[in-house]
Write a protein that holds these residues in place. Structure first.
Motif: not given
Length: 503
Positions: A454-462
């Motif tokens: 997550s970044k800045d409270g948002k989910e992400l797939k890395a």
């Protein structure tokens, strides 16, 4: 998917549109689990050397080393913050536990004790004993980790004091300089090292090495040639959001993240060195306890030299052509028994030209001899026989994250493994014509790993690139050799420095 303004961002990083599209497709597919066939075990993928064999291989190394140039390649860009994770938590909440008890009870045995004591006196006007008596433990940790003190929480592991000697201390970096003096020197008594560093620490690395190397050059009667590189921006990877779109920063630019240690195959490739020792920055011991490490490094290098010499001899024969059945069968037996190359039965039905072509391609690859330690519960990758997308069976170092643990058959194979990977590699990176291989040709890009962040409270797939000793070396000739547990002494937490091999 890409906007006009994105193209300038890609150009600045030397990343193509095609790379981004492939990475997004891979992120949407998710991690492609490997297909384990069976664990690599002693007598089935892992070689165990007896004392006579070790002595013989060390002799091969000592007698032939003048004809080769050896380089020690040390991935050293990681910050030490994870090493102090438990202490950061303690600094936040003040809650003591078994970890903090061990840390404070062993405080005087850390190599950084005197430096910490001096900083504490400077800041608070009293020494560590008084601070401990007054239960000012949070302030002690604050002085160790933050920039108000020693800043150990922000420094790279390489620049931390690991070992205390009579009257002086050594950084992790220094221990690698010393170790290299014992086995990575050439016929001119020059020790070659390469450190991968993060850009923000590069100057600090260079300054520290320049201050120290003269001392060890004098002590060991050698010269050092030390080079550095940083992970390339072109190896950074994109991420996607919950909708499967490119994850973007608040200003609309594409988020790029470091691709993991697999990106370092580019750095290794750029070196174009002949034989390379690879060892992590934190797997180092105090010099008086390094005898087994040095012995096995020489033995692994001797095995690589011996295997390469025979492989090159066969490649010359294959290149010339016109081999008879006896010669072809001899090469097949060597490839199977010594290089651990799986050769399907149907290959023996090929005609002579097809057999020669098959064997030439199998033998004309980079080679690595990898130490493997008996598994005593340590985390990390392990040695397995796997089948790739082309149904080719080969030896690979596989991480737990690459395995489908919900598949009962795959999990059973995983649990049957007897050894794990301590990152102890000797790599042959030139071909039989004396030319450097293009190591990026031997990467399996499908073995990248997708993780949820997550970044800045948002989910992400890395996306992490195939690991340096995993998918980045998937198509190398691979030989596994058992090495003793004494050769594996990583410092994953600060308390590991209290273990006997670091004292």
């Amino acid at each position: 998917m890409l906007k006009k303004e994105d193209l300038a961002q890609l150009k600045a990083r030397n990343i193509t549109e095609n790379q981004v599209e492939n990475q997004v497709a891979q992120l949407k597919r998710g991690t492609a689990f490997v297909n384990l066939k069976r664990p690599a075990l002693l007598d089935d993928g892992i070689v165990r050397l007896n004392e006579d064999e070790i002595s013989r291989l060390v002799k091969v190394f000592e007698e032939d080393r003048e004809f080769y140039r050896f380089t020690k390649f040390v991935p050293a860009s990681g910050a030490a913050s994870r090493m102090f994770k438990n202490l950061f938590s303690f600094m936040e909440d003040g809650q003591e536990n078994d970890f903090t008890d061990k840390f404070f009870n062993g405080l005087q045995h850390f190599a950084f004790y005197d430096d910490l004591n001096g900083k504490v006196k400077q800041r608070f006007g009293c020494d560590l004993n008084e601070m401990m008596s007054n239960n000012r433990k949070v302030e002690i940790v604050n002085t160790l980790l933050t920039e108000a003190g020693l800043a150990y929480g922000k420094l790279p592991k390489a620049l931390l004091k690991f070992h205390h000697y009579d009257g002086y201390d050594r950084l992790a970096l220094e221990e690698h300089l010393v170790e290299a003096a014992h086995y990575a020197t050439d016929s001119d008594d020059c020790a070659w090292l390469h450190f991968t560093v993060s850009p923000e620490h590069e100057q600090m690395f260079k300054d520290t090495v320049n201050q120290l190397k003269g001392k060890y050059e004098q002590e060991y009667g050698i010269k050092y040639e030390i080079t550095y590189s940083c992970q390339k921006p072109s190896t950074d990877t994109v991420a996607i959001d919950a909708n499967g779109d490119l994850f973007r920063e608040s200003d609309g630019s594409i988020l790029f993240r470091p691709g993991g240690h697999g990106a370092l195959i580019e750095n290794l490739n750029d070196l174009e060195e002949e034989i390379v020792f690879i060892k992590n920055i934190d797997n180092i011991v105090a010099e008086p306890k390094s005898e087994a490490t040095i012995l096995y490094k020489k033995a692994l290098a001797g095995m690589l030299i011996q295997l390469q010499q025979k492989t090159f001899e066969y490649l010359e024969m294959l290149d010339d052509g016109c081999l008879n059945d006896t010669e072809i069968n001899e090469i097949v037996a060597f490839a199977k028994d010594k290089l651990m190359i799986d050769i399907p039965d149907f290959v023996m039905d090929y005609n002579e030209i097809e057999k020669v072509d098959f064997l030439y391609n199998k033998l004309n690859r980079p080679m690595r001899v990898c130490g493997m330690v008996k598994n005593e519960g340590e985390p990390g990758g392990g040695p397995f026989w796997i089948s790739n997308l082309d149904d080719e069976i080969s030896l690979q170092i596989i991480e737990s994250s690459q395995i489908n643990h919900s598949d009962t058959q795959q999990e059973a194979i995983f649990k049957a493994s007897s050894h794990f990977n301590p990152v102890d590699l000797v790599c042959g990176c030139w071909n039989y014509k004396g030319e450097a291989f293009n190591l990026t040709d031997f990467v399996d890009p499908s073995t990248g790993f997708v993780s949820s962040k997550s970044k800045d409270g948002k989910e992400l797939k890395a996306l992490e690139l195939p690991g340096l000793w995993n998918g980045a070396m998937a198509d190398w000739i691979t030989v596994f050799v058992e090495v003793p547990i004494e050769t594996f002494n990583p410092v994953k937490t600060v308390n590991d420095l209290l273990k006997p091999m670091h004292q």
